[in-house]
Design an enzyme around this catalytic site. Structure first.
Site, PDB file in Angstrom:
ATOM      1  N   SER A 190      30.840  61.752  59.290  1.00  0.00           N
ATOM      2  CA  SER A 190      30.093  60.607  59.175  1.00  0.00           C
ATOM      3  C   SER A 190      29.209  60.581  57.966  1.00  0.00           C
ATOM      4  O   SER A 190      28.995  59.356  57.419  1.00  0.00           O
ATOM      5  CB  SER A 190      29.307  60.226  60.166  1.00  0.00           C
ATOM      6  OG  SER A 190      28.294  61.311  60.574  1.00  0.00           O
ATOM      7  N   HIS A 218      33.855  58.106  64.482  1.00  0.00           N
ATOM      8  CA  HIS A 218      34.190  57.578  63.423  1.00  0.00           C
ATOM      9  C   HIS A 218      35.725  57.601  63.103  1.00  0.00           C
ATOM     10  O   HIS A 218      36.045  57.158  61.746  1.00  0.00           O
ATOM     11  CB  HIS A 218      33.584  58.220  62.390  1.00  0.00           C
ATOM     12  CG  HIS A 218      32.043  58.216  62.337  1.00  0.00           C
ATOM     13  ND1 HIS A 218      31.132  57.048  61.851  1.00  0.00           N
ATOM     14  CD2 HIS A 218      31.018  58.919  62.881  1.00  0.00           C
ATOM     15  CE1 HIS A 218      29.872  57.051  62.241  1.00  0.00           C
ATOM     16  NE2 HIS A 218      29.727  58.132  62.907  1.00  0.00           N
ATOM     17  N   LYS A 249      30.708  52.473  68.240  1.00  0.00           N
ATOM     18  CA  LYS A 249      31.064  51.995  66.863  1.00  0.00           C
ATOM     19  C   LYS A 249      32.132  51.070  66.566  1.00  0.00           C
ATOM     20  O   LYS A 249      31.826  49.918  66.758  1.00  0.00           O
ATOM     21  CB  LYS A 249      31.273  53.395  66.062  1.00  0.00           C
ATOM     22  CG  LYS A 249      30.132  54.370  66.443  1.00  0.00           C
ATOM     23  CD  LYS A 249      30.183  55.522  65.519  1.00  0.00           C
ATOM     24  CE  LYS A 249      29.224  56.645  65.773  1.00  0.00           C
ATOM     25  NZ  LYS A 249      27.781  56.338  65.572  1.00  0.00           N
TER      26      LYS A 249
HETATM   27  C1  LIG Z   1      30.303  61.921  65.471  1.00  0.00           C
HETATM   28  C2  LIG Z   1      29.644  61.412  66.371  1.00  0.00           C
HETATM   29  N1  LIG Z   1      29.625  61.634  67.683  1.00  0.00           N
HETATM   30  C3  LIG Z   1      28.851  61.280  68.584  1.00  0.00           C
HETATM   31  C4  LIG Z   1      27.729  60.335  68.407  1.00  0.00           C
HETATM   32  C5  LIG Z   1      26.953  59.458  69.346  1.00  0.00           C
HETATM   33  O1  LIG Z   1      27.778  58.325  69.928  1.00  0.00           O
HETATM   34  P1  LIG Z   1      26.785  57.346  71.095  1.00  0.00           P
HETATM   35  O2  LIG Z   1      26.159  56.214  70.286  1.00  0.00           O
HETATM   36  O3  LIG Z   1      28.155  57.019  71.971  1.00  0.00           O
HETATM   37  O4  LIG Z   1      26.125  58.459  71.574  1.00  0.00           O
HETATM   38  C6  LIG Z   1      27.852  59.849  66.957  1.00  0.00           C
HETATM   39  C7  LIG Z   1      26.846  58.437  66.674  1.00  0.00           C
HETATM   40  O5  LIG Z   1      25.887  58.914  65.856  1.00  0.00           O
HETATM   41  C8  LIG Z   1      28.644  60.215  66.051  1.00  0.00           C
HETATM   42  O6  LIG Z   1      28.763  59.903  64.734  1.00  0.00           O
END
Ligand SMILES: Cc1ncc(COP(=O)(O)O)c(C=O)c1O
Lengths: 415, 80
Positions: A190, A218, A249
């Site tokens: 990300s 992502h 997202k």
């Molecule tokens: C790679 C990754 N995994 C997990 C998450 C967490 O997602 P959630 O908002 O569903 O907890 C994010 C969010 O920032 C992320 O970028």
């Protein structure tokens, strides 16, 4: 009263420390729904200003899509607002299972289990499936939620240099004696917007009899020809043992996550994963929205195709203007400024010109790698992108960094 | 026998560095300097334990104790 002056002072000192280190995070209030254009109150107390948003994870522009909103309304009307229970007592509706099946179909996996968030999925999955006889081998740049999940798990752990397959192979050899080995990585990273080498990883995992885990937060919905994710792009659908992803997202952007993959692994999570067992799952209204999102994406690739076109335009425009970008082809496009203050000033100037994009600096990214991270959406129209590009060029000129190399920018502003 | 510090430094460069940050010396801050994240420190601990046939209790394997090659040498000698 237990909250004595002494206790209060401890926290005040810590907060002051965070402030003095320049790491204090402040929220900005948005007065509109999430979209290509939003109304932001910044600084706090000022009148909301209409700006083009280039920092949301709203990759497919579905966060405020009329059909998704309609489906959510219908879900609210037919399934109610809340469940007031965890899944295994009386918190599972037919639509929860329907969503799990739809996600499995979309990702090409055997089964899926929903979690309140992907943070929860990552926090719960490792502990549910591994023991102290096992080893988790993770890429050094995996998301914080994965690190937390690994910390909560009794299995041993080791790391490999980011996307360095030779280093990963060494670690697989080093840990050949462990009962289970799991290779852990993000599909798309990300902060840098680069893509994991899932094809090479899958081959290594086969060679050394290791499980392969990938966080597709992502990527789900837009990476790969039909948007199934990094595994589709890398030609290894069906070869990933554990996928975690978020509905917060691209897939509507509300909330919720899941673990998807091998049947037995998903079942182990249903039996043992603590965030699944001890927390309410996704609310019916959101489940209904995500179901509609998956329908939209299964019917047509129009949105991910538009996102790809928008991304090409944006990367080409910034490159030709002379910005230093991180290589890649995903809609995460980091504009490198290297210096933390420059990144903050740049972001503020963009805001004045009606563009909302945030500066990232240490410790979120490595020291000396400060940047503005831009994220492109299928919700952006060409006029949004053209206006944003004009603003970037105008501010780039102000700081005289257009056409300058990394070295030159660092010489001018430090790192 | 090769100098312990040299051996540790060699491992640190091989395990944690790339072209961008390979100018590490005996007193470069590794963890506070962002070269080794505290989560990746574990492979260094494992290397030291195997190489010097010691066992470093988790309580002693703090980020501070691992922050420079000089400090790591002190730590290893303490458990030899
Ligand atoms: C790679 C990754 N995994 C997990 C998450 C967490 O997602 P959630 O908002 O569903 O907890 C994010 C969010 O920032 C992320 O970028």
């Amino acid at each position: 009263m237990a909250y004595s002056d002494k206790i209060k002072e401890i926290y005040q000192n810590q907060l002051t420390g965070i402030q003095e280190a320049g790491l204090f995070k402040q929220e900005r209030f948005i007065h509109s729904s999430q979209d290509a254009e939003i109304e932001v109150e910044f600084p706090t107390g000022s009148a909301p200003k209409k700006v083009i948003n280039v920092c949301a994870n709203n990759y497919l522009g579905l966060s405020s899509h009329p059909e998704v909103i309609k489906a959510a309304h219908e879900g609210l009307d037919t399934r109610g607002y809340g469940m007031s229970s965890v899944r295994f007592i009386c918190g599972t509706q037919d639509i929860h299972r329907e969503l799990e099946n739809k996600v499995s179909e979309f990702l090409g996996t055997e089964d899926t289990i929903l979690f309140p968030s992907c943070m929860d999925a990552n926090a719960g999955v490792f502990e549910a499936i591994l023991t102290s006889e096992d080893i988790m081998i993770s890429d050094r740049l995996v998301h914080a939620s994965i690190i937390d999940g690994m910390r909560l798990c009794a299995a041993q752990h080791d790391t490999f240099k980011h996307s360095d397959m030779a280093h990963l192979e060494k670690k697989l050899q080093l840990h050949a004696d462990k009962r289970l080995k799991v290779v852990i990585n993000d599909g798309v990273y990300s902060m840098d917007g680069d893509t994991a080498k899932l094809d090479e990883m899958a081959a290594l995992c086969e060679k050394y009899d290791a499980l392969l885990f990938v966080d597709e937060s992502h990527s789900s919905g837009f990476i790969g020809k039909t948007g199934r994710g990094t595994h589709e792009k890398c030609g290894v659908m069906g070869k990933i043992d554990i996928i975690t992803t978020t509905f917060g997202k691209a897939l509507g952007g509300a909330s919720g996550g899941c673990v998807s993959g091998r049947k037995e692994i998903v079942e182990m999570c249903r039996q043992k994963a603590r965030p699944y067992l001890f927390s309410n799952t996704i609310a019916p209204v959101v489940v209904s929205g995500v179901l509609r999102v998956l329908d939209i994406l299964s019917q047509s690739t129009e949105r991910r195709d538009k996102l790809e076109e928008n991304t090409k335009f944006w990367r080409k425009g910034l490159t030709e203007a002379g910005f230093v970008l991180k290589d890649g082809d995903t809609p995460i496009v980091p504009v490198m400024l290297f210096n933390a203050k420059l990144a903050q000033d740049f972001s503020k100037d963009l805001f004045d010109l009606g563009i909302y994009a945030i500066g990232f600096f240490f410790p979120v990214v490595p020291q000396g790698a400060a940047r503005i991270r831009t994220q492109i959406s299928a919700g952006h129209e060409m006029h949004h992108l053209e206006k944003a590009l004009d603003a970037f060029i105008q501010v780039g000129k102000k700081y005289d960094i257009l056409g300058k190399t990394k070295q030159e920018i660092i010489e001018m502003y430090g790192n | 026998m090769e100098d312990m510090k040299e051996i540790i430094l060699e491992y640190v460069i091989e395990e944690y560095c790339d072209e961008e940050n390979d100018d590490v010396t005996f007193d470069t801050p590794l963890i506070s300097g962002g070269i080794v994240d505290s989560f990746s420190m574990v492979s260094l601990k494992r290397f030291l334990e195997n190489k010097y046939k010691i066992s470093i209790p988790d309580a002693d394997a703090s980020p501070e104790a691992f922050d420079t090659v000089n400090k790591i040498e002190v730590l290893v000698k303490r458990f030899q």
